[in-house]
Design a protein around this motif. Structure first.
Motif, PDB file in Angstrom:
ATOM      1  N   ASP A  46      -6.151  45.533  29.251  1.00 29.39           N
ATOM      2  CA  ASP A  46      -5.514  45.415  27.931  1.00 29.39           C
ATOM      3  C   ASP A  46      -5.935  44.093  27.292  1.00 29.39           C
ATOM      4  OD1 ASP A  46      -3.704  44.953  25.769  1.00 29.39           O
ATOM      5  OD2 ASP A  46      -2.192  46.199  26.730  1.00 29.39           O
ATOM      6  N   LEU A  47      -6.622  44.184  26.171  1.00 28.88           N
ATOM      7  CA  LEU A  47      -7.116  42.994  25.476  1.00 28.88           C
ATOM      8  C   LEU A  47      -5.991  42.016  25.142  1.00 28.88           C
ATOM      9  CD1 LEU A  47      -9.473  41.455  24.160  1.00 28.88           C
ATOM     10  CD2 LEU A  47      -9.099  42.828  22.101  1.00 28.88           C
ATOM     11  N   ARG A  48      -4.813  42.522  24.827  1.00 29.41           N
ATOM     12  CA  ARG A  48      -3.686  41.640  24.486  1.00 29.41           C
ATOM     13  C   ARG A  48      -3.274  40.786  25.683  1.00 29.41           C
ATOM     14  NH1 ARG A  48      -0.305  46.628  22.303  1.00 29.41           N
ATOM     15  NH2 ARG A  48      -1.130  47.268  24.318  1.00 29.41           N
ATOM     16  N   VAL A  49      -3.311  41.352  26.864  1.00 33.23           N
ATOM     17  CA  VAL A  49      -2.970  40.593  28.074  1.00 33.23           C
ATOM     18  C   VAL A  49      -4.028  39.524  28.322  1.00 33.23           C
ATOM     19  CG1 VAL A  49      -2.662  40.734  30.585  1.00 33.23           C
ATOM     20  CG2 VAL A  49      -1.649  42.478  29.090  1.00 33.23           C
ATOM     21  N   ARG A  50      -5.302  39.886  28.151  1.00 34.82           N
ATOM     22  CA  ARG A  50      -6.380  38.907  28.355  1.00 34.82           C
ATOM     23  C   ARG A  50      -6.283  37.770  27.349  1.00 34.82           C
ATOM     24  NH1 ARG A  50      -9.432  43.743  28.612  1.00 34.82           N
ATOM     25  NH2 ARG A  50     -10.699  43.144  26.809  1.00 34.82           N
ATOM     26  N   LYS A  51      -6.009  38.097  26.086  1.00 29.16           N
ATOM     27  CA  LYS A  51      -5.859  37.048  25.069  1.00 29.16           C
ATOM     28  C   LYS A  51      -4.660  36.160  25.385  1.00 29.16           C
ATOM     29  CE  LYS A  51      -8.102  39.052  21.014  1.00 29.16           C
ATOM     30  NZ  LYS A  51      -7.927  39.483  19.615  1.00 29.16           N
ATOM     31  N   ALA A  52      -3.565  36.769  25.846  1.00 29.81           N
ATOM     32  CA  ALA A  52      -2.376  35.981  26.198  1.00 29.81           C
ATOM     33  C   ALA A  52      -2.714  34.988  27.306  1.00 29.81           C
ATOM     34  CB  ALA A  52      -1.241  36.907  26.629  1.00 29.81           C
ATOM     35  N   LEU A  53      -3.462  35.427  28.304  1.00 33.40           N
ATOM     36  CA  LEU A  53      -3.857  34.518  29.382  1.00 33.40           C
ATOM     37  C   LEU A  53      -4.703  33.361  28.849  1.00 33.40           C
ATOM     38  CD1 LEU A  53      -4.637  37.078  32.229  1.00 33.40           C
ATOM     39  CD2 LEU A  53      -2.687  35.500  32.090  1.00 33.40           C
ATOM     40  N   GLN A  54      -5.555  33.641  27.873  1.00 30.08           N
ATOM     41  CA  GLN A  54      -6.355  32.572  27.269  1.00 30.08           C
ATOM     42  C   GLN A  54      -5.470  31.606  26.485  1.00 30.08           C
ATOM     43  OE1 GLN A  54      -9.710  31.747  27.580  1.00 30.08           O
ATOM     44  NE2 GLN A  54      -8.970  29.943  26.527  1.00 30.08           N
ATOM     45  N   PHE A  55      -4.503  32.138  25.750  1.00 30.41           N
ATOM     46  CA  PHE A  55      -3.585  31.283  24.987  1.00 30.41           C
ATOM     47  C   PHE A  55      -2.786  30.350  25.890  1.00 30.41           C
ATOM     48  CE2 PHE A  55      -3.077  34.365  21.143  1.00 30.41           C
ATOM     49  CZ  PHE A  55      -4.208  33.823  20.551  1.00 30.41           C
ATOM     50  N   PRO A  92      -6.963  28.891  20.836  1.00 29.59           N
ATOM     51  CA  PRO A  92      -6.258  27.629  21.078  1.00 29.59           C
ATOM     52  C   PRO A  92      -5.145  27.820  22.103  1.00 29.59           C
ATOM     53  CG  PRO A  92      -5.400  28.647  19.111  1.00 29.59           C
ATOM     54  CD  PRO A  92      -6.551  29.519  19.586  1.00 29.59           C
ATOM     55  N   TYR A  93      -4.621  26.728  22.598  1.00 27.58           N
ATOM     56  CA  TYR A  93      -3.436  26.780  23.443  1.00 27.58           C
ATOM     57  C   TYR A  93      -2.275  27.202  22.556  1.00 27.58           C
ATOM     58  CZ  TYR A  93       0.579  25.047  26.063  1.00 27.58           C
ATOM     59  OH  TYR A  93       1.781  24.931  26.694  1.00 27.58           O
ATOM     60  N   ASP A  94      -1.664  28.332  22.848  1.00 28.03           N
ATOM     61  CA  ASP A  94      -0.599  28.877  22.009  1.00 28.03           C
ATOM     62  C   ASP A  94       0.362  29.702  22.861  1.00 28.03           C
ATOM     63  OD1 ASP A  94       1.027  30.002  20.083  1.00 28.03           O
ATOM     64  OD2 ASP A  94      -0.578  31.066  19.041  1.00 28.03           O
ATOM     65  N   PRO A  95       1.303  29.041  23.561  1.00 30.10           N
ATOM     66  CA  PRO A  95       2.211  29.781  24.438  1.00 30.10           C
ATOM     67  C   PRO A  95       3.119  30.758  23.687  1.00 30.10           C
ATOM     68  CG  PRO A  95       2.805  27.452  24.378  1.00 30.10           C
ATOM     69  CD  PRO A  95       1.520  27.602  23.630  1.00 30.10           C
ATOM     70  N   VAL A  96       3.487  30.443  22.463  1.00 29.73           N
ATOM     71  CA  VAL A  96       4.326  31.360  21.671  1.00 29.73           C
ATOM     72  C   VAL A  96       3.520  32.612  21.337  1.00 29.73           C
ATOM     73  CG1 VAL A  96       5.584  31.644  19.498  1.00 29.73           C
ATOM     74  CG2 VAL A  96       5.762  29.493  20.768  1.00 29.73           C
ATOM     75  N   GLY A  97       2.283  32.429  20.916  1.00 32.09           N
ATOM     76  CA  GLY A  97       1.412  33.565  20.631  1.00 32.09           C
ATOM     77  C   GLY A  97       1.168  34.406  21.870  1.00 32.09           C
ATOM     78  N   ALA A  98       1.071  33.756  23.032  1.00 37.88           N
ATOM     79  CA  ALA A  98       0.863  34.477  24.284  1.00 37.88           C
ATOM     80  C   ALA A  98       2.045  35.393  24.585  1.00 37.88           C
ATOM     81  CB  ALA A  98       0.655  33.490  25.439  1.00 37.88           C
ATOM     82  N   VAL A  99       3.254  34.867  24.430  1.00 38.54           N
ATOM     83  CA  VAL A  99       4.453  35.675  24.689  1.00 38.54           C
ATOM     84  C   VAL A  99       4.515  36.850  23.714  1.00 38.54           C
ATOM     85  CG1 VAL A  99       6.987  35.650  24.596  1.00 38.54           C
ATOM     86  CG2 VAL A  99       5.759  33.821  25.784  1.00 38.54           C
ATOM     87  N   ASP A 100       4.191  36.616  22.448  1.00 35.15           N
ATOM     88  CA  ASP A 100       4.172  37.705  21.466  1.00 35.15           C
ATOM     89  C   ASP A 100       3.199  38.809  21.886  1.00 35.15           C
ATOM     90  OD1 ASP A 100       6.063  36.415  19.914  1.00 35.15           O
ATOM     91  OD2 ASP A 100       4.592  35.603  18.485  1.00 35.15           O
ATOM     92  N   CYS A 145       1.587  29.619  32.814  1.00 31.67           N
ATOM     93  CA  CYS A 145       1.769  31.066  32.905  1.00 31.67           C
ATOM     94  C   CYS A 145       3.198  31.401  33.324  1.00 31.67           C
ATOM     95  CB  CYS A 145       0.763  31.669  33.888  1.00 31.67           C
ATOM     96  SG  CYS A 145      -0.924  31.732  33.226  1.00 31.67           S
ATOM     97  N   LYS A 146       3.739  30.630  34.263  1.00 32.54           N
ATOM     98  CA  LYS A 146       5.106  30.884  34.728  1.00 32.54           C
ATOM     99  C   LYS A 146       6.105  30.731  33.586  1.00 32.54           C
ATOM    100  CE  LYS A 146       8.491  29.721  38.219  1.00 32.54           C
ATOM    101  NZ  LYS A 146       8.809  28.975  39.424  1.00 32.54           N
ATOM    102  N   LYS A 147       5.901  29.735  32.721  1.00 34.50           N
ATOM    103  CA  LYS A 147       6.800  29.531  31.576  1.00 34.50           C
ATOM    104  C   LYS A 147       6.799  30.756  30.658  1.00 34.50           C
ATOM    105  CE  LYS A 147       5.956  24.572  31.365  1.00 34.50           C
ATOM    106  NZ  LYS A 147       5.286  23.515  30.574  1.00 34.50           N
ATOM    107  N   ALA A 148       5.656  31.452  30.598  1.00 30.25           N
ATOM    108  CA  ALA A 148       5.534  32.641  29.746  1.00 30.25           C
ATOM    109  C   ALA A 148       5.912  33.919  30.492  1.00 30.25           C
ATOM    110  CB  ALA A 148       4.109  32.753  29.200  1.00 30.25           C
ATOM    111  N   GLY A 149       6.244  33.788  31.784  1.00 30.78           N
ATOM    112  CA  GLY A 149       6.657  34.949  32.554  1.00 30.78           C
ATOM    113  C   GLY A 149       5.544  35.649  33.303  1.00 30.78           C
TER     114      GLY A 149
END
Length: 175
Positions: A46-55, A92-100, A145-149
């Protein structure tokens, strides 16, 4: 490991001025470090999961804290060369975007340990690496990653074993 930044400036010959530290710039290939994601293994398909990991990769912090601001984030496998892909998207580093993105991918529920779950499965990955030096950079990433679950299980392997898992596509994430 980082003698050029920590040990060399404290050498007696450097302090006495007999040896001087200098930055040298050249056109040699640029070394790089990164993570390989096995997109054949769900949920990495899932591209969204991969992008979240990058964020969740806080490259500016890693460069500052671990590498004394002596590196720049790369955006291409062939950075600065003829074959550089200047059209690569920079994440970019974007933990909020990653969770979304994780929520959009169906990983909205969180278990009592704080990890995201879907269909009874925890969102977790094994990250294989082969050097204790690599662990220095993976541990802060694991914490982000742990902070984002997202649960990352770091697994150090021998170089031969890691290479075999890469060739057989038997890995989830490899450094």
């Amino acid at each position: 490991a980082l003698g050029w930044a920590v040990e060399i400036p404290n050498l007696d010959s450097v302090k006495r001025g007999l040896v001087q530290m200098r930055k040298i710039y050249n056109d040699g290939p640029i070394g790089f470090n990164g993570l390989a994601l096995n997109t054949k293994k769900p949920p990495l398909d899932d591209l969204r999961v991969r992008k979240a990991l990058q964020f969740l990769m806080n490259r500016p912090l890693l460069i500052k804290k671990l590498y004394f601001n002596e590196y720049e984030p790369l955006t291409s496998y062939y950075q600065g060369g003829t074959y550089e892909n200047r059209g690569n998207e920079v994440y970019p580093y974007d933990p909020v975007g990653a969770v979304d993105l994780l929520k959009q991918a169906g990983w909205a529920a969180v278990n009592p340990e704080g990890y995201r779950v879907r269909g009874g499965r925890v969102l977790e990955f094994e990250v294989v690496y082969e050097s204790p030096l690599t662990e220095r950079a993976l541990t802060p990433y694991q914490e982000e990653c742990k902070k984002a679950g997202v649960k990352l299980n770091l697994q150090m392997r021998t170089p031969a074993d890691r290479w075999k898992s890469l060739q057989g596509k038997e890995y989830e994430i490899s450094s």
